[in-house]
Structures are given as C-alpha cells and as structure tokens.
Write an enzyme that holds these catalytic residues in place. Structure first.
Site, PDB file in Angstrom:
ATOM      1  N   ASP A  41       5.634   5.214   1.685  1.00 24.44           N
ATOM      2  CA  ASP A  41       6.799   5.209   0.523  1.00 24.44           C
ATOM      3  C   ASP A  41       7.332   6.604   0.716  1.00 24.44           C
ATOM      4  O   ASP A  41       7.041   7.285  -0.515  1.00 24.44           O
ATOM      5  CB  ASP A  41       6.253   4.743  -0.788  1.00 24.44           C
ATOM      6  CG  ASP A  41       5.895   3.322  -0.810  1.00 24.44           C
ATOM      7  OD1 ASP A  41       6.378   2.420  -0.137  1.00 24.44           O
ATOM      8  OD2 ASP A  41       4.843   2.872  -1.352  1.00 24.44           O
TER       9      ASP A  41
ATOM     10  N   LYS B   6       3.534   0.321   6.469  1.00 24.44           N
ATOM     11  CA  LYS B   6       4.303  -0.701   5.712  1.00 24.44           C
ATOM     12  C   LYS B   6       5.673   0.221   5.355  1.00 24.44           C
ATOM     13  O   LYS B   6       5.526   1.060   5.000  1.00 24.44           O
ATOM     14  CB  LYS B   6       3.770  -1.305   4.404  1.00 24.44           C
ATOM     15  CG  LYS B   6       4.660  -2.042   3.594  1.00 24.44           C
ATOM     16  CD  LYS B   6       3.944  -2.512   2.386  1.00 24.44           C
ATOM     17  CE  LYS B   6       4.228  -1.709   1.025  1.00 24.44           C
ATOM     18  NZ  LYS B   6       5.370  -1.877   0.517  1.00 24.44           N
TER      19      LYS B   6
ATOM     20  N   ASP C 193       8.452  -4.597   5.141  1.00 22.73           N
ATOM     21  CA  ASP C 193       8.490  -5.281   3.906  1.00 22.73           C
ATOM     22  C   ASP C 193       9.907  -5.406   3.299  1.00 22.73           C
ATOM     23  O   ASP C 193      10.264  -4.469   2.265  1.00 22.73           O
ATOM     24  CB  ASP C 193       7.555  -4.357   3.065  1.00 22.73           C
ATOM     25  CG  ASP C 193       7.360  -4.872   1.713  1.00 22.73           C
ATOM     26  OD1 ASP C 193       7.702  -6.224   1.344  1.00 22.73           O
ATOM     27  OD2 ASP C 193       6.980  -4.406   0.626  1.00 22.73           O
ATOM     28  N   LEU C 194      10.834  -6.124   3.783  1.00 25.44           N
ATOM     29  CA  LEU C 194      12.094  -6.208   3.247  1.00 25.44           C
ATOM     30  C   LEU C 194      12.538  -7.438   2.263  1.00 25.44           C
ATOM     31  O   LEU C 194      13.578  -7.406   1.614  1.00 25.44           O
ATOM     32  CB  LEU C 194      13.104  -6.110   4.350  1.00 25.44           C
ATOM     33  CG  LEU C 194      13.242  -4.924   5.194  1.00 25.44           C
ATOM     34  CD1 LEU C 194      14.133  -4.715   6.189  1.00 25.44           C
ATOM     35  CD2 LEU C 194      13.298  -3.641   4.215  1.00 25.44           C
ATOM     36  N   LYS C 195      11.434  -8.092   2.113  1.00 23.23           N
ATOM     37  CA  LYS C 195      11.324  -9.346   1.289  1.00 23.23           C
ATOM     38  C   LYS C 195      12.692 -10.161   1.222  1.00 23.23           C
ATOM     39  O   LYS C 195      13.530 -10.157   0.338  1.00 23.23           O
ATOM     40  CB  LYS C 195      11.091  -8.955   0.082  1.00 23.23           C
ATOM     41  CG  LYS C 195       9.810  -8.189  -0.157  1.00 23.23           C
ATOM     42  CD  LYS C 195       9.561  -8.142  -1.813  1.00 23.23           C
ATOM     43  CE  LYS C 195       8.251  -7.414  -2.127  1.00 23.23           C
ATOM     44  NZ  LYS C 195       8.151  -6.086  -1.638  1.00 23.23           N
TER      45      LYS C 195
ATOM     46  N   ILE D  80      20.726 -17.657   2.346  1.00 24.64           N
ATOM     47  CA  ILE D  80      20.557 -18.867   2.761  1.00 24.64           C
ATOM     48  C   ILE D  80      19.711 -18.887   4.293  1.00 24.64           C
ATOM     49  O   ILE D  80      19.598 -17.850   4.714  1.00 24.64           O
ATOM     50  CB  ILE D  80      22.225 -19.132   2.973  1.00 24.64           C
ATOM     51  CG1 ILE D  80      22.724 -18.098   4.015  1.00 24.64           C
ATOM     52  CG2 ILE D  80      22.780 -19.319   1.635  1.00 24.64           C
ATOM     53  CD1 ILE D  80      24.201 -18.665   4.391  1.00 24.64           C
TER      54      ILE D  80
ATOM     55  N   ASN E  29      20.183 -19.686   7.414  1.00 24.78           N
ATOM     56  CA  ASN E  29      20.622 -19.009   8.791  1.00 24.78           C
ATOM     57  C   ASN E  29      20.568 -17.381   8.515  1.00 24.78           C
ATOM     58  O   ASN E  29      20.270 -16.926   9.613  1.00 24.78           O
ATOM     59  CB  ASN E  29      22.172 -19.636   8.728  1.00 24.78           C
ATOM     60  CG  ASN E  29      22.925 -18.925   9.897  1.00 24.78           C
ATOM     61  OD1 ASN E  29      22.281 -19.118  11.043  1.00 24.78           O
ATOM     62  ND2 ASN E  29      23.923 -18.106   9.927  1.00 24.78           N
TER      63      ASN E  29
ATOM     64  N   ARG F 114      -7.255  -0.094  -5.482  1.00 24.99           N
ATOM     65  CA  ARG F 114      -7.692   1.257  -6.009  1.00 24.99           C
ATOM     66  C   ARG F 114      -8.992   1.354  -5.705  1.00 24.99           C
ATOM     67  O   ARG F 114      -9.863   0.717  -6.357  1.00 24.99           O
ATOM     68  CB  ARG F 114      -7.347   1.700  -7.587  1.00 24.99           C
ATOM     69  CG  ARG F 114      -5.554   1.732  -7.735  1.00 24.99           C
ATOM     70  CD  ARG F 114      -5.141   2.943  -7.370  1.00 24.99           C
ATOM     71  NE  ARG F 114      -3.714   2.905  -7.369  1.00 24.99           N
ATOM     72  CZ  ARG F 114      -2.704   2.629  -6.634  1.00 24.99           C
ATOM     73  NH1 ARG F 114      -3.144   2.029  -5.667  1.00 24.99           N
ATOM     74  NH2 ARG F 114      -1.520   2.963  -6.894  1.00 24.99           N
TER      75      ARG F 114
ATOM     76  N   GLY G 261      -1.095   2.751  -0.907  1.00 25.93           N
ATOM     77  CA  GLY G 261      -0.236   3.959  -0.782  1.00 25.93           C
ATOM     78  C   GLY G 261      -0.763   5.327  -1.381  1.00 25.93           C
ATOM     79  O   GLY G 261      -1.198   6.204  -0.749  1.00 25.93           O
ATOM     80  N   ARG G 262      -0.617   5.658  -2.731  1.00 20.89           N
ATOM     81  CA  ARG G 262      -0.863   6.681  -3.205  1.00 20.89           C
ATOM     82  C   ARG G 262      -2.190   7.157  -3.454  1.00 20.89           C
ATOM     83  O   ARG G 262      -2.561   8.159  -3.365  1.00 20.89           O
ATOM     84  CB  ARG G 262      -0.284   6.879  -4.737  1.00 20.89           C
ATOM     85  CG  ARG G 262       1.266   6.554  -4.887  1.00 20.89           C
ATOM     86  CD  ARG G 262       1.709   6.436  -6.146  1.00 20.89           C
ATOM     87  NE  ARG G 262       1.570   4.902  -6.310  1.00 20.89           N
ATOM     88  CZ  ARG G 262       2.164   4.203  -7.465  1.00 20.89           C
ATOM     89  NH1 ARG G 262       2.701   4.840  -8.277  1.00 20.89           N
ATOM     90  NH2 ARG G 262       1.912   2.954  -7.470  1.00 20.89           N
TER      91      ARG G 262
HETATM   92  O1  C5P Z   1       0.916   3.503  -4.079  1.00 21.80           O
HETATM   93  P1  C5P Z   1       0.399   2.104  -3.983  1.00 21.80           P
HETATM   94  O2  C5P Z   1      -0.926   1.785  -3.606  1.00 21.80           O
HETATM   95  O3  C5P Z   1       0.564   1.574  -5.375  1.00 21.80           O
HETATM   96  O4  C5P Z   1       1.310   1.210  -3.178  1.00 21.80           O
HETATM   97  C1  C5P Z   1       1.339  -0.204  -3.043  1.00 21.80           C
HETATM   98  C2  C5P Z   1       2.480  -0.583  -2.183  1.00 21.80           C
HETATM   99  O5  C5P Z   1       2.372  -1.854  -2.144  1.00 21.80           O
HETATM  100  C3  C5P Z   1       3.966  -0.132  -2.730  1.00 21.80           C
HETATM  101  O6  C5P Z   1       4.659  -0.001  -1.516  1.00 21.80           O
HETATM  102  C4  C5P Z   1       4.178  -1.174  -3.544  1.00 21.80           C
HETATM  103  O7  C5P Z   1       5.860  -1.150  -3.477  1.00 21.80           O
HETATM  104  C5  C5P Z   1       3.779  -2.513  -3.020  1.00 21.80           C
HETATM  105  N1  C5P Z   1       3.483  -3.343  -3.726  1.00 21.80           N
HETATM  106  C6  C5P Z   1       2.826  -3.585  -4.884  1.00 21.80           C
HETATM  107  N2  C5P Z   1       2.750  -4.673  -5.678  1.00 21.80           N
HETATM  108  C7  C5P Z   1       3.174  -5.720  -5.258  1.00 21.80           C
HETATM  109  C8  C5P Z   1       4.042  -5.850  -4.087  1.00 21.80           C
HETATM  110  C9  C5P Z   1       4.074  -4.648  -3.194  1.00 21.80           C
HETATM  111  O8  C5P Z   1       2.175  -2.469  -5.251  1.00 21.80           O
HETATM  112  N3  C5P Z   1       2.999  -6.773  -5.966  1.00 21.80           N
END
Ligand code: C5P
Length: 237
Positions: free
Chosen positions: A10, A32, A59-61, A65, A67, A184, A213-214
């Site tokens: 991120d 990701k 992760d572009l979700k 449509i 196609n 976490r 992430g963090r």
């Molecule tokens: O920093 P952190 O560990 O919270 O990052 C989690 C990652 O997962 C981020 O990129 C966030 O956008 C993604 N994410 C999320 N919750 C969701 C789906 C994706 O935190 N439900």
C-alpha cells in the site's frame, strides 16, 4: 507457512514498492498490488515484483459486464499474476465467463492459470448499508450466498474476514480458498481495522492466505515483524 503470508504493497510510488519487495521477498509468499499502486504505476509494477523474485496478488476487484471482466482477467493473467479478484455481485455469468476465458487463454498461450477469487461483501459494508442499496438480507446471509455462487461459477475462492470463515467453510467446504485481510498480531495496533484477528486465530479458523500491511510496514524491524507473523501462523495450526 510464509508462502501463505501476503504483504499489502500500500504505497503510492514505484521506488517505495521496489524497496519493500527487495526487503521482504524472502519473508512472504506474495505481494498485493491494489488500486492505488496499480493506478499510479501500471503493469510495470507487477513486472518489477516478478523480476525481484516475488509473486503478485492483483487486487483490482473487477466488476463490469461479463465480456469486460473476462477480457480484463485475461490481461491480468498475461501479466503473470498469481491471483486476481472480481466482485461476486457482478453475477454468475460474469464469473463463469471470466474463469472460462482465462482458462482458454492460459491453455492457448501457455501462461500459468492464476487463482481467481471473488470479493463477497466488503467489510466496510454494514447491514444498514446493504439495505440502503436495496439488499435486504444481512451480511451474514449475503456472504455465504455469494461465496456459494462464486464456487458454483468455477471460482477458486473468496476474500473474506476470519469472522466469516465458518459460514464460508460450511457453505463451500475446505478446498475453497479463503484469503483474509484485517490480521493483527496480538501486540500490534488495530489501525482502522475493527474486526481483527491474530495470525494464529486466522490460520486456526481456516484461512489459506493472510493479507498483512501496516503491522509489517510500520514495524521498527519489518523483517522481524514478518517472521513473527509467520511463527504465529505456524503456532495456529
Ligand atoms: O495495513 P493492513 O494490514 O490493514 O492492510 C490490509 C490490506 O487488506 C489493505 O490493502 C486493505 O485494503 C485490504 N483489505 C482489508 N479489508 C478488506 C479487504 C481488503 O483491509 N475487507
């Protein structure tokens, strides 16, 4: 177990992304790349991760449509990503066509078939928010309903919080892949995540991959933080 840990890149620029990939590619199984980094840097950032020896969860979700999503999925697969995702709310036809076209292209062009995941209901959506867009079923009913639709449509798995794991496992079985964000370590800050689980809890609940992430990026020693998360995942088995 480290193959099951995904680091969320991120960041908003190529140099930062490269710094993280160089530091962590031996510690995690995947990186990701989300909407922010991809919109800024494009496919080059995916190539960079792969050149540095990493794998990519794109992760572009996608939600469009059938196609359009199928064709976008083929392009994601051509980039060599290990996983990518679409919104299950795009419907069965969208998911089926994406799976079929990506499989056909992979077989025809000789590239590896990526894991294709569905996003069920975003964790930022509450029952009240669903109601406001005309969905009267609660999140706890929508998540297994959409996960089942994804499975029936040939998708490999879903992205979901660990809280939803038992509902998804009951509806879709143990072979269906579940990727869990919002993880976490017991000692880490929760940041803006509310319904968090520890790495051990997530693995014990049945998560196949954890997105973090963090807790790694903001640690004093990110390498050590990643190793501790892997150790906690191992302890959760
Ligand atoms: O920093 P952190 O560990 O919270 O990052 C989690 C990652 O997962 C981020 O990129 C966030 O956008 C993604 N994410 C999320 N919750 C969701 C789906 C994706 O935190 N439900």
């Amino acid at each position: 177990m480290k193959e099951r840990l995904i680091f969320a890149l991120d960041v908003d620029n190529f140099a930062q992304a490269q710094k993280w990939v160089r530091m962590l590619h031996a510690e995690v199984g995947m990186f990701k790349v989300g909407k922010q980094l991809f919109t800024r840097c494009g496919p080059e950032v995916v190539q960079m991760v792969r050149d540095e020896g990493g794998e990519v969860f794109l992760d572009l979700k996608y939600h469009d449509i059938p196609n359009t999503v199928a064709k976008a999925g083929i392009e994601a697969a051509r980039l060599g990503v290990k996983m990518f995702n679409v919104h299950t709310l795009g419907g069965a036809a969208m998911m089926q066509r994406t799976v079929e076209e990506v499989k056909t292209a992979a077989a025809g062009e000789g590239f590896a078939l990526p894991v294709i995941l569905g996003v069920t209901i975003l964790t930022s959506s509450s029952d009240a928010e669903l109601l406001a867009v005309g969905i009267s079923k609660p999140v706890a009913e929508m998540v297994p309903l959409l996960a089942t639709l994804a499975k029936q449509s040939g998708m490999d798995g879903v992205v979901a919080s660990a809280q939803e794991m038992s509902l998804i496992r009951a509806a879709c079985g143990d072979e269906f892949i579940v990727v869990t964000p919002g993880v976490r370590p017991a000692t880490a800050a929760k940041d803006d995540q509310c319904r968090v689980v520890t790495p051990g809890q997530a693995v014990a609940a049945g998560s196949d991959y954890l997105v973090v992430g963090r807790p790694i990026a903001q640690a004093v020693d990110p390498i050590l933080a990643a190793r501790e998360i892997v150790a906690q995942m191992e302890a959760g088995v």
